[in-house]
Every structure is written in structure tokens, then in C-alpha cells.
Design an enzyme around this catalytic site. Structure first.
Site, PDB file in Angstrom:
ATOM      1  N   HIS A 271      40.502  47.726  -2.557  1.00  9.84           N
ATOM      2  CA  HIS A 271      40.631  49.119  -2.962  1.00  9.84           C
ATOM      3  C   HIS A 271      41.903  49.421  -3.733  1.00  9.84           C
ATOM      4  CE1 HIS A 271      40.237  53.441  -2.693  1.00  9.84           C
ATOM      5  NE2 HIS A 271      41.308  53.565  -1.932  1.00  9.84           N
TER       6      HIS A 271
ATOM      7  N   ARG B 106      44.780  52.169   7.508  1.00  8.68           N
ATOM      8  CA  ARG B 106      43.630  51.467   6.925  1.00  8.68           C
ATOM      9  C   ARG B 106      43.577  49.986   7.275  1.00  8.68           C
ATOM     10  NH1 ARG B 106      43.300  54.455   1.045  1.00  8.68           N
ATOM     11  NH2 ARG B 106      42.553  56.394   1.959  1.00  8.68           N
TER      12      ARG B 106
ATOM     13  N   PHE C 216      44.142  62.981   7.540  1.00  2.00           N
ATOM     14  CA  PHE C 216      43.878  61.667   6.972  1.00  2.00           C
ATOM     15  C   PHE C 216      44.506  60.639   7.898  1.00  2.00           C
ATOM     16  CE2 PHE C 216      42.876  60.181   2.459  1.00  2.00           C
ATOM     17  CZ  PHE C 216      41.817  61.045   2.291  1.00  2.00           C
TER      18      PHE C 216
ATOM     19  N   HIS D 254      39.835  48.948   1.864  1.00  2.00           N
ATOM     20  CA  HIS D 254      39.490  50.245   2.450  1.00  2.00           C
ATOM     21  C   HIS D 254      38.390  50.024   3.473  1.00  2.00           C
ATOM     22  CE1 HIS D 254      38.321  54.399   2.926  1.00  2.00           C
ATOM     23  NE2 HIS D 254      39.312  54.779   2.161  1.00  2.00           N
TER      24      HIS D 254
ATOM     25  N   GLN E   8      45.075  46.446  -0.440  1.00  7.40           N
ATOM     26  CA  GLN E   8      44.444  47.255   0.590  1.00  7.40           C
ATOM     27  C   GLN E   8      42.926  47.114   0.548  1.00  7.40           C
ATOM     28  OE1 GLN E   8      44.621  51.832   0.620  1.00  7.40           O
ATOM     29  NE2 GLN E   8      45.735  51.164   2.439  1.00  7.40           N
TER      30      GLN E   8
ATOM     31  N   GLY F  37      45.888  57.750 -16.887  1.00  6.19           N
ATOM     32  CA  GLY F  37      45.486  58.216 -15.560  1.00  6.19           C
ATOM     33  C   GLY F  37      46.469  59.289 -15.124  1.00  6.19           C
TER      34      GLY F  37
ATOM     35  N   GLY G 173      50.282  58.372 -15.941  1.00  8.13           N
ATOM     36  CA  GLY G 173      50.644  58.464 -17.347  1.00  8.13           C
ATOM     37  C   GLY G 173      50.614  59.898 -17.847  1.00  8.13           C
TER      38      GLY G 173
ATOM     39  N   GLU H  60      38.270  58.422   3.295  1.00 11.55           N
ATOM     40  CA  GLU H  60      38.794  58.590   4.642  1.00 11.55           C
ATOM     41  C   GLU H  60      38.670  60.050   5.096  1.00 11.55           C
ATOM     42  OE1 GLU H  60      42.197  56.044   5.335  1.00 11.55           O
ATOM     43  OE2 GLU H  60      43.329  57.871   5.729  1.00 11.55           O
TER      44      GLU H  60
ATOM     45  N   ARG I 231      49.342  51.102   2.200  1.00 11.26           N
ATOM     46  CA  ARG I 231      49.443  52.476   1.722  1.00 11.26           C
ATOM     47  C   ARG I 231      48.683  53.425   2.632  1.00 11.26           C
ATOM     48  NH1 ARG I 231      46.139  55.990  -1.724  1.00 11.26           N
ATOM     49  NH2 ARG I 231      44.526  54.408  -1.685  1.00 11.26           N
TER      50      ARG I 231
ATOM     51  N   LEU J  77      33.311  53.848  -2.795  1.00 13.87           N
ATOM     52  CA  LEU J  77      34.172  54.328  -1.723  1.00 13.87           C
ATOM     53  C   LEU J  77      33.575  55.526  -0.996  1.00 13.87           C
ATOM     54  CD1 LEU J  77      37.071  54.081  -0.482  1.00 13.87           C
ATOM     55  CD2 LEU J  77      37.573  56.107  -1.831  1.00 13.87           C
TER      56      LEU J  77
ATOM     57  N   GLU K 276      49.798  53.046  -9.853  1.00 12.13           N
ATOM     58  CA  GLU K 276      49.309  51.894  -9.101  1.00 12.13           C
ATOM     59  C   GLU K 276      49.774  50.573  -9.708  1.00 12.13           C
ATOM     60  OE1 GLU K 276      45.263  52.309  -7.808  1.00 12.13           O
ATOM     61  OE2 GLU K 276      45.197  50.235  -7.101  1.00 12.13           O
TER      62      GLU K 276
HETATM   63  C1  LIG Z   1      37.440  55.371  -5.305  1.00 16.07           C
HETATM   64  C2  LIG Z   1      38.894  55.681  -5.115  1.00 16.07           C
HETATM   65  C3  LIG Z   1      39.287  56.792  -4.379  1.00 16.07           C
HETATM   66  C4  LIG Z   1      40.630  57.093  -4.197  1.00 16.07           C
HETATM   67  N1  LIG Z   1      40.984  58.207  -3.470  1.00 16.07           N
HETATM   68  C5  LIG Z   1      42.305  58.503  -3.318  1.00 16.07           C
HETATM   69  C6  LIG Z   1      42.707  59.670  -2.602  1.00 16.07           C
HETATM   70  O1  LIG Z   1      41.887  60.427  -2.107  1.00 16.07           O
HETATM   71  N2  LIG Z   1      44.019  59.933  -2.480  1.00 16.07           N
HETATM   72  C7  LIG Z   1      44.973  59.122  -3.033  1.00 16.07           C
HETATM   73  O2  LIG Z   1      46.149  59.440  -2.910  1.00 16.07           O
HETATM   74  N3  LIG Z   1      44.614  58.021  -3.730  1.00 16.07           N
HETATM   75  C8  LIG Z   1      43.309  57.697  -3.881  1.00 16.07           C
HETATM   76  N4  LIG Z   1      42.957  56.572  -4.585  1.00 16.07           N
HETATM   77  C9  LIG Z   1      43.979  55.802  -5.287  1.00 16.07           C
HETATM   78  C10 LIG Z   1      44.395  56.531  -6.557  1.00 16.07           C
HETATM   79  O3  LIG Z   1      43.309  57.231  -7.091  1.00 16.07           O
HETATM   80  C11 LIG Z   1      44.900  55.594  -7.629  1.00 16.07           C
HETATM   81  O4  LIG Z   1      45.820  54.712  -7.086  1.00 16.07           O
HETATM   82  C12 LIG Z   1      45.585  56.368  -8.733  1.00 16.07           C
HETATM   83  O5  LIG Z   1      44.722  57.360  -9.219  1.00 16.07           O
HETATM   84  C13 LIG Z   1      46.047  55.470  -9.841  1.00 16.07           C
HETATM   85  O6  LIG Z   1      46.513  56.258 -10.924  1.00 16.07           O
HETATM   86  P1  LIG Z   1      47.223  55.619 -12.164  1.00 16.07           P
HETATM   87  O7  LIG Z   1      47.632  56.732 -13.045  1.00 16.07           O
HETATM   88  O8  LIG Z   1      48.265  54.686 -11.704  1.00 16.07           O
HETATM   89  O9  LIG Z   1      46.118  54.709 -12.864  1.00 16.07           O
HETATM   90  P2  LIG Z   1      44.632  54.993 -13.414  1.00 16.07           P
HETATM   91  O10 LIG Z   1      44.145  56.339 -13.111  1.00 16.07           O
HETATM   92  O11 LIG Z   1      43.817  53.837 -12.993  1.00 16.07           O
HETATM   93  O12 LIG Z   1      44.826  54.948 -14.986  1.00 16.07           O
HETATM   94  C14 LIG Z   1      45.102  53.776 -15.685  1.00 16.07           C
HETATM   95  C15 LIG Z   1      45.145  54.096 -17.144  1.00 16.07           C
HETATM   96  O13 LIG Z   1      45.615  52.982 -17.869  1.00 16.07           O
HETATM   97  C16 LIG Z   1      44.802  52.739 -18.975  1.00 16.07           C
HETATM   98  N5  LIG Z   1      44.904  51.325 -19.308  1.00 16.07           N
HETATM   99  C17 LIG Z   1      44.826  50.279 -18.454  1.00 16.07           C
HETATM  100  N6  LIG Z   1      44.964  49.131 -19.136  1.00 16.07           N
HETATM  101  C18 LIG Z   1      45.133  49.463 -20.430  1.00 16.07           C
HETATM  102  C19 LIG Z   1      45.319  48.718 -21.627  1.00 16.07           C
HETATM  103  N7  LIG Z   1      45.359  47.380 -21.650  1.00 16.07           N
HETATM  104  N8  LIG Z   1      45.438  49.395 -22.783  1.00 16.07           N
HETATM  105  C20 LIG Z   1      45.389  50.739 -22.814  1.00 16.07           C
HETATM  106  N9  LIG Z   1      45.217  51.484 -21.707  1.00 16.07           N
HETATM  107  C21 LIG Z   1      45.091  50.856 -20.533  1.00 16.07           C
HETATM  108  C22 LIG Z   1      43.437  53.197 -18.557  1.00 16.07           C
HETATM  109  O14 LIG Z   1      42.652  53.505 -19.689  1.00 16.07           O
HETATM  110  C23 LIG Z   1      43.785  54.439 -17.761  1.00 16.07           C
HETATM  111  O15 LIG Z   1      43.963  55.521 -18.632  1.00 16.07           O
HETATM  112  C24 LIG Z   1      41.602  56.261  -4.751  1.00 16.07           C
HETATM  113  C25 LIG Z   1      41.220  55.137  -5.482  1.00 16.07           C
HETATM  114  C26 LIG Z   1      39.873  54.830  -5.647  1.00 16.07           C
HETATM  115  C27 LIG Z   1      39.508  53.593  -6.380  1.00 16.07           C
END
Ligand SMILES: Cc1cc2nc3c(=O)[nH]c(=O)nc-3n(C[C@H](O)[C@H](O)[C@H](O)COP(=O)(O)OP(=O)(O)OC[C@H]3O[C@@H](n4cnc5c(N)ncnc54)[C@H](O)[C@@H]3O)c2cc1C
Ligand code: SF4
Ligand code: SF4
Ligand code: FES
Lengths: 250, 586
Positions: free
Chosen positions: B353, B286, B119, B242, B240, B16, B19, B255, B398, B252, B387
Site C-alpha cells: 500500500h 496497520r 482511525f 494495508h 506498508q 499529486g 506537488g 481503515e 505509517r 483498498l 510519498e
Molecule cells: C487507495 C489509497 C488510499 C489512501 N488513503 C489515504 C488516506 O485516507 N489518508 C492518508 O493520509 N493517506 C492515504 N493514502 C496515501 C496517500 O494518498 C498518498 O501517500 C499520497 O496521496 C501521495 O501523494 P503524493 O503527492 O506524494 O503523490 P501522488 O499523488 O502519487 O502523485 C505523484 C505525481 O507524480 C507524477 N509523476 C510520477 N512519476 C513521474 C514522472 N516520471 N514524470 C512526471 N510525473 C511523474 C504523477 O503523475 C503524479 O502527478 C492512500 C493511498 C492509497 C493508494
């Protein structure tokens, strides 16, 4: 706190529940049998449910059915498949729109790994081949690079691609020349960078695409446009690249 | 058969935004990096983020990092660590400019600068007028960021293990992390990835709740891996909800809709937020808005035949603005509720959320755990961001737009620290053969038929249990019941079996492994919630309605072996004065 009850959203009573039939392509590479189809019947479906909801229910009954899925809202591009003869995303295809039995097949023209899961490696390779990253040689400013709203608007309809593969898997030119024709998705990505006012590699990009196959195998059949679940228009993007090539060569 | 072995300087688990930002920094520093993701990188859940990323660029209204810091601390209900928050808010503008340089197609203002929208929880002058701090690419900011970061990683030749599932961390006797055991979903083959340093970036876990805004893959795998490696999880009671998930479905509605001028109405057509938050109204934090909605519905002022939701109105914004700033929201509403927001309001309800808690880290992304001598000792060779981690910048609640910021700021910071760590740890340490055995057994276990319990049924039961017993409003008796039920589900899971034993793309096995993780995370959430006898941020106890700083201004730590422990909040920022806890009104 005895009278305190946890509150939870009740599903509003939807349109009348019903039964639907699904005919799903099955292929188990480890089994002896070749590809086949399997029938499933589900009850209590409503027309406003999505096809992915139905697939998840089928999977609860038959854990061996393989398909990809993640976001459930049409933004991750995982669950592209051929639905009643047309490529689309299961998660944003409403059951009410589908005739029965609903025929589900993997994306056509792409090697099948198992059931509805195809091998997208070639698709991703072509994506990488167009060097889909912003290329800028100028020193980076301490703040953002400026881009006018009208310059930014030229990226609308290009940057939103979710790499689902629906378009390329609907393109006859791609079926016949998967190794040499880049296909609509990769070409749309090429256009996304060619059109970006911040990118400085436009000429190089155009040169790299100037090849009898890479780009020019597109015969503007528009299948790609018909199926794109994000409403994007790869044909027009390809046309924009062609026009720029012409302009460059005169 | 012995699994294949691969060796890299750094292993990043998760592709994500968190990473990928870290991987890019590592690759640019000439480290060899492996990125493992259970889905193709651009299908990670960051792609779904809509509204935008916060930074005090002051492109639209006056702003500075110190105001942003204040809002974040207040939003966190004073549970956030003020050193990490200062670090993040100061780094924000640079982090966003970097994203722009990477190619993110941000929306633009007339003068060519990045567009910013209002926001929730944002203010000027430490609690004054509304600020506009959220940098947006229409309402597809996460997509724009994730794709650009992936593209930059292709350029940097990062090594990707796509559709590989990480089972567990590998540790030697001293507890040092030496990589992970993963398996290729397409072939079923396991691979030992040895690394001098490992980063967990596996995202959130809102799938513990039945109705949620998260992708089906958000099952808290990294959090559970940490628990199994003996690392506690921090502040897991803070989930959280939402305010504006599509009622009954969960998709979703950002906001940003309210930031652009949309507002909520109840069954009597009243803009009820005026009563709950007279100043910020619909743009209060929120947790505040979610509680207000549930209260309205409880008191009989909901909308619809069952009075079980409220409505989000945006028709007054006009079609042109909606198309320019909120095109994906229009698409989502049309698809999932058959409503065109240009004319029709959208039915909404608070929906699970975001996971505020997670794997405890310091502001360098090092995973920290208590030892006999100190409350926060780094775990050698292990980092976490995004996250799945808890730095903690979000504390008990948050602010919207702060998570995309969190992942890029701390993705970068963690990578920089990992680069230093690599300079000091030049060689791979020997990996004891025994380290692989436990994780291998966890995978092979699903090849045996142990009992009758079915994975899909247990998953449904777990999600329903969490929704009923650990939702927006909580209370001791039902939380205790929730703990008992989740424990029972975990026991049944020991005896569960799957109906597919093939090697190739066995998604049933993936789902079983995910459910085991989800159940561990659920236990952390409900146990931490049952233990915290106060209301703070997203954790609202009807039986303990007030915040209790004297007893509860502290971080919870849940571990599988020892249950609950606590550690102090870091109240001291890096350079400025601390913001002491105050009453929180909007
Ligand atoms: C609908 C929605 C809208 C949002 N809008 C906003 C916004 O406008 N602004 C804001 O700041 N935040 C927003 N958020 C929150 C934010 O998007 C997330 O918190 C953030 O993107 C998380 O990023 P991350 O890199 O931590 O994880 P993620 O993007 O969830 O990536 C996780 C990664 O881990 C990998 N993974 C997980 N488990 C394993 C495993 N066992 N083996 C191998 N790979 C694994 C997955 O394949 C993925 O690549 C939103 C969240 C949602 C759900
Ligand atoms: S327009 Fe071109 S790319 Fe699109 S389907 Fe037709 S041939 Fe393929
Ligand atoms: S252009 Fe459309 S159909 Fe093609 S990959 Fe992108 S989103 Fe999918
Ligand atoms: S599941 Fe993500 S696009 Fe359908």
C-alpha cells in the site's frame, strides 16, 4: 527456517474461464493507413474480470495499442472510452456484461490522438472557463469556515466528478457546438461552486453562464446522465443553474 | 535535434497533493512554477485516498498536537524523526484549515465544523482512549483535496506540463540540480526544463508488488531519479501492507470502515483482533493488524473455500450511515466483489500500500545525503516531498491519515524554503550541455532493439518476486534469494526491447522507462530488508522477531554504487521532551 514458506493469496476459483473477442479502433497518426479496427481474441477470461484487465492483457500481446489508464478502480477518470456504443470506464466495466465482439472506440466527437486516446484539451479548457475554484472575499477565519451538514449535502452529486469526459462525449449538443456549449461536465462543475454556501461569487457565475450557447444549448436529452460512471446527474445540475438564473432575473 | 529549452524559477515534478500544495505556495509567492506530471493532475494517485487527513482539531473528541505526536512516534516504532514529527503535528490544524479555505468539501458536524472519524493508532492522553482525529470528506478525501488544490493552481496560473514524463534530474559538475529532462508523451519530443530549484513529488512505488492498492503509475520514478543522481534512498525496507485490500484484487477498503465501527472476523466467526490487540482491537496499527490476519490464515482460520482471506463486516452500521460516510466503499465492493456491504462482508487480505521510505529530506524538504564530513548535507537545488520522500515522519510504519497530512504540511514547508532559496539564488546557473546527454541516451535506448526480453514479462516477474521474497513476513534466506533475483531481472532489462517505436503517445516506451525505475526501487527494498536483522514496524523478520534498539535504531541508506549505509534517528524534538523507545502494544 526451512519449513517456512512465503504466503500469498490464491485467486479463488472464479466462474468458468472463457474466450472473448474484441474489435478495437486503431489509428496511428504516423502511419499511412487511416483509422481501422483490429480484432483480438483472449482466452481464460472470467465474467467478473474488468475490461481494463482484458486491455492490459491485449497490450502484453500487442504493445502498440494505446489507451490511458491509472487507478484501476474508477476514481482517476483516465480510461473513458466507447464500449459497445456506450461511453464508460474500462476499469469498472465487467466483462460479463458485454456482448461480443466487444467493440471499443475512442470517446466520440473528440479528436483522436492515437487508438483509444483522445485529445481532451478543449474539455479541460471548458472546465477552466467556469472558474472552478472557491471564491470568497471575506477575511478567512483562523479556523474552518462553518458549513451546516444540510448545506454540505447540496454538494453531494456535484463534487465527485472525476473529469472522465464520458458525459460531454455523449452529448449531441456538445458534438455540434464543442467550442461554444460548455458541455455537461463543465456545467456540473459550475453548479458545484454555485451551490457551495461558502462561495461568494454566485451572481457573477450566473451572469457568465447567461448566454445562448454556454448553458442554453442543453436540451435535457439526458445522455450525460445515462453514461456518467459515477452516477452523477449533470442534467439536474444544469436545471438547478437555470432555476437560479430565473430567480435572479425576477 | 536539440531539445526545446524552457526556464522557470521552480520546477515541481509530480502533480499529486504534495506537488500541487507546493506549487500553489510558490505561485502565490510570485515565483514562476512549472509542474510536470505524467498524467493529467487530477488523475494522480492522491485522488484515490479515501479515509481522511489527521489533525488534532478536537471537533469530536478532546485532542491536541502532542497526543498526535506521541501516536505518530509510537506508530513509527520509534524510527520516525521526532523533530519532523513535532513539526507536522503542530502544523496539522492550520494545514487542514487551509485546505478548507481552498474549498475542500469536508463532511460536517451538526455545529458546522469539519467531521472527524477514528482511525487506527490514535489515542488521547498518550496511549489512552481512542481519539477521533481524521478529517474526512466522506470516503473521498483524496479526491476532494486533489481537485481543490488543482483548482487553486489554475487560479494561481501555475504552468502545467500535463502528460510529460520526467526522465532524469540535470546536474552540473558540482552536483547542483538545475532542472530535469522531460518528454511530452503525446508528441515524443523532449524538453529541457531549467530551474533554479527543483522539487520531486512523484509519489509511491507499491507497484513493485503484484497485488497492491496503488495506481499503475505508482512506479517510484522520482526515487529512481534520485538514486541515479547519486542520492541514497532511506528506510526502503519499510513497505506498508494495508490490512484491508480486497482479497486477490488489491482495491483498498479504507481503515475508516473500522473507524466507523466495522470489524474483522476469521473463518470461525471470531473477532480475532481482540486476541492480538486487547485495547485498540481492529484499530491497532496497520502492521499489527496485517500480521494478525496473515497469522490467522497460516494457522488455518481463514475464510472461504481455500481459507485464504478474512472478512470485514460492516452490515451492522446500517445503510444510512454507510451511504453518508462510506458511499465510495459501497460502490467499490459492489463493483469488484459483487457484495453489498449493507448486507455482505468484504473479503480482505493485507495488500502492498505505502512506501514509508524514500528520498531522505530534512523537515524543510531539502534532500539530504551523507558526505565525508556530515551524515546529512543538503543537495543544492533539490527538494522532495510526499510519498517519494522520507522526512521521516512515518518511520517503520505509517499511521492512516498521516500521509495526506505529510503531503500538505511538507509541500507547504518545502515551498517556503524554496522561496527563501530563490531569494538567495537569483539567476539560473549555466547548464552544461553534457548534463543532458545521459538522460537523453536513456530515452533513445528504447528506439534500438537490443534483445528479446519483453517488458511486460519482466514486470510480472519482478512483482511476483517481490511478493514472494519480501512480503509481510520475511526471512534471511528468501530475502537473499530475492536480492539475487531482482539483480538478475535488472540485468535482463538491459537487454529488453519494446515492440513500438512510434513517437506519438508511445505508452510502451513509458512503461519500459517505468519498469527500469521500478526495478531500481525493488532492489532498494529487498537489499535494505535483507540487511536489517530485527523486526520493527512493517518489517517483520521471522528469524529476528524482536526489535533491537541497541543495534538497529537507525535509518538505512541504500545507494546503487555503495550498497547499505546507516545514519542516526533524530530523537530530539523541536521543543518538547523526547519520547524514548518503549515496548509497543495496542
Ligand atoms: C487507495 C489509497 C488510499 C489512501 N488513503 C489515504 C488516506 O485516507 N489518508 C492518508 O493520509 N493517506 C492515504 N493514502 C496515501 C496517500 O494518498 C498518498 O501517500 C499520497 O496521496 C501521495 O501523494 P503524493 O503527492 O506524494 O503523490 P501522488 O499523488 O502519487 O502523485 C505523484 C505525481 O507524480 C507524477 N509523476 C510520477 N512519476 C513521474 C514522472 N516520471 N514524470 C512526471 N510525473 C511523474 C504523477 O503523475 C503524479 O502527478 C492512500 C493511498 C492509497 C493508494
Ligand atoms: S442533458 Fe444537456 S448536457 Fe446532458 S446530454 Fe443532454 S443536452 Fe447534453
Ligand atoms: S459528470 Fe460524470 S461522466 Fe461527466 S466528467 Fe464527471 S464523472 Fe465523468
Ligand atoms: S483507470 Fe482510473 S478511472 Fe479507470
Amino acid at each position: 527456517m526451512a519449513d517456512w514458506q512465503p504466503l500469498r493469496f490464491m485467486q479463488a476459483p472464479g466462474p468458468k474461464a472463457g474466450r472473448m473477442r474484441f474489435s478495437v479502433y486503431r489509428f496511428d497518426p504516423e502511419g499511412d493507413a487511416g483509422p481501422g479496427t483490429q480484432e483480438y481474441v483472449l482466452d481464460d477470461l472470467t465474467p467478473d474480470m474488468m475490461l481494463l484487465d482484458a486491455l492490459l492483457r491485449i497490450k502484453e500481446q500487442d504493445e502498440t495499442l494505446g489507451f490511458r489508464r491509472s487507478c484501476g478502480e474508477g476514481v482517476c477518470g483516465s480510461d473513458a472510452m466507447n464500449i459497445n456504443g456506450r461511453n464508460g470506464l474500462a476499469c469498472i466495466t465487467r466483462l460479463g456484461e458485454l456482448v461480443e465482439p466487444v467493440k471499443l472506440r475512442p470517446l466520440p466527437g473528440i479528436p483522436v490522438i492515437r487508438d483509444l486516446i483522445v485529445d481532451m484539451d478543449n474539455f479541460y479548457r471548458q472546465y477552466r472557463e467556469v472558474e472552478p475554484w472557491l471564491q470568497a472575499r471575506e477575511a478567512q477565519p483562523e479556523v474552518e469556515r462553518f458549513q451546516l451538514p444540510e448545506e454540505r449535502e447540496r454538494l453531494d452529486g456535484l463534487y465527485e466528478c472525476i473529469l472522465c469526459g464520458c458525459c460531454s462525449a455523449a452529448c449531441p449538443s456538445y458534438w455540434w457546438n464543442p467550442d461554444r456549449f460548455l458541455g455537461p461536465a463543465a456545467l456540473l462543475q459550475a453548479a458545484r461552486f454555485i451551490e457551495d454556501s461558502r462561495d461568494e461569487a454566485c451572481d457573477k457565475r450566473l451572469d457568465q453562464l447567461d448566454d445562448a450557447y454556454k448553458l442554453f444549448r442543453c436540451h435535457s436529452i439526458m445522455n450525460c446522465v445515462d453514461v456518467c460512471p459515477k452516477g452523477l446527474n449533470p442534467t439536474e445540475a444544469i436545471e438547478r443553474i437555470r432555476k437560479r438564473m430565473l430567480r435572479n432575473s425576477t | 535535434m536539440r531539445p526545446e529549452r524552457r526556464r522557470f524559477d521552480a520546477l515541481v515534478i509530480g502533480a499529486g497533493g504534495g506537488g500541487l500544495r507546493a506549487a500553489l505556495q510558490l505561485a502565490n509567492a510570485e515565483a514562476t512554477v512549472a509542474v510536470v506530471s505524467k498524467v493529467f493532475p487530477t488523475r494522480s494517485h492522491t485522488v484515490a485516498a479515501q479515509g481522511g487527513v489527521n489533525a488534532s482539531l478536537a471537533n469530536v473528541l478532546p485532542d491536541n498536537w502532542h497526543w498526535h505526536m506521541f501516536d505518530t512516534i509510537k506508530g513509527s516504532d520509534y524510527l520516525g524523526d521526532q523533530d519532523a514529527i513535532e513539526y507536522m503535528c503542530r502544523a496539522a490544524p492550520k494545514a487542514v484549515y487551509e485546505l478548507e479555505h481552498f474549498g475542500v468539501p469536508f463532511s460536517r458536524l451538526e455545529n458546522g465544523r469539519i467531521y472527524q472519524r477514528a482511525f487506527g493508532g490514535q489515542s488521547q492522553h498518550f496511549g489512552g482512549e481512542q481519539a477521533a482525529r481524521t478529517c474526512a470528506a466522506a470516503d473521498r478525501t483524496g479526491h476532494a483535496i486533489l481537485h481543490s488544490l488543482y483548482q487553486q493552481n489554475i487560479r494561481a496560473r501555475t504552468h502545467f506540463f500535463d502528460e510529460h514524463f520526467a526522465l532524469d534530474l540535470l546536474r552540473d559538475e558540482s552536483g547542483r540540480v538545475l532542472g530535469a529532462l522531460v518528454f511530452d508523451i503525446a508528441t515524443g519530443e523532449s524538453v529541457v526544463i531549467e530551474a533554479k530549484v527543483t522539487l520531486l513529488a512523484t509519489g509511491g512505488a507499491a507497484q513493485v508488488y503484484r497485488t497492491n492498492t496503488n495506481a499503475l503509475i505508482n512506479t517510484g520514478d522520482g526515487m529512481a531519479m534520485a538514486l541515479r543522481a547519486g542520492v541514497p534512498l532511506q528506510d526502503m525496507e519499510f513497505v506498508q501492507f494495508h490490512p484491508t485490500g480486497i482479497a486477490g484484487k488489491g482495491m483498498l477498503i479504507t481503515e475508516g470502515v473500522r473507524g466507523e465501527g466495522g470489524y474483522l472476523v476469521n473463518g470461525e466467526g471470531e473477532r480475532f483482533m481482540e486476541r492480538y490487540a486487547p485495547n485498540a482491537r481492529d484499530l491497532a496499527s496497520r502492521d499489527v493488524v496485517s500480521r494478525a490476519i496473515v497469522t490467522e490464515i497460516r494457522e488455518g482460520r481463514g475464510c472461504g473455500p481455500r481459507r485464504d482471506h478474512v472478512l470485514l463486516k460492516l452490515d451492522h452500521l446500517g445503510e444510512a450511515l454507510i451511504n453518508r460516510r462510506l458511499p465510495a466503499i459501497r460502490e467499490t465492493a459492489r463493483t469488484f466483489v459483487n457484495a453489498d456491504p449493507v448486507r455482505d462482508p468484504i473479503p480482505v487480505f493485507p495488500t502492498a500500500h505505502y512506501t514509508m521510505g524514500g528520498i531522505p529530506t530534512n523537515r524543510h524538504g531539502q534532500v539530504v545525503a551523507p558526505t565525508a564530513d556530515a551524515p546529512e548535507e543538503p543537495v543544492e537545488g533539490l527538494y522532495a516531498v510526499g510519498e517519494c520522500a522520507c522526512v521521516s515522519v512515518h518511520g517503520a510504519n505509517r499511521l492512516g491519515g498521516n500521509s495526506l497530512l505529510d503531503i500538505v504540511v511538507f509541500g507547504r514547508a518545502a515551498a517556503n524554503h524554496m522561496i527563501d532559496y530563490l531569494a538567495e539564488h537569483r539567476y539560473h546557473r549555466p547548464l552544461p550541455e553534457a548534463a543532458v546527454e545521459g538522460p537523453r541516451a536513456r530515452l533513445d535506448r528504447w528506439d534500438e532493439a537490443r534483445g528479446e526480453a519483453s517488458v511486460p514479462e519482466l514486470r510480472r516477474e519482478l512483482q511476483r518476486t517481490m511478493e514472494e521474497y519480501a512480503g509481510v513476513f520475511r526471512e534471511q534466506e528468501s530475502l537473499d534469494e530475492g536480492v539475487a533475483r531482482v539483480r538478475a531481472i535488472r540485468e535482463q532489462l538491459e537487454l529488453a526491447a519494446i515492440g513500438d517505436h512510434s513517437r506519438v503517445f508511445n505508452t510502451a516506451r513509458v512503461e519500459a522507462l517505468e519498469l527500469v525505475n521500478l526495478a531500481d526501487v525493488a532492489l532498494a527494498v529487498v537489499t535494505s530488508a535483507a540487511a536489517r536483522r530485527e523486526s520493527r514496524g512493517a518489517h517483520s523478520r521471522v528469524d529476528h522477531p524482536d526489535r533491537d534498539d541497541a543495534r538497529w535504531l537507525k535509518h538505512s541508506l541504500f545507494s546503487l554504487a555503495e550498497g547499505m549505509d546507516y545514519k542516526p534517528v533524530r530523537i530530539k524534538p523541536l521543543t518538547v521532551d523526547s519520547f524514548p523507545p518503549k515496548e509497543r502494544t495496542y
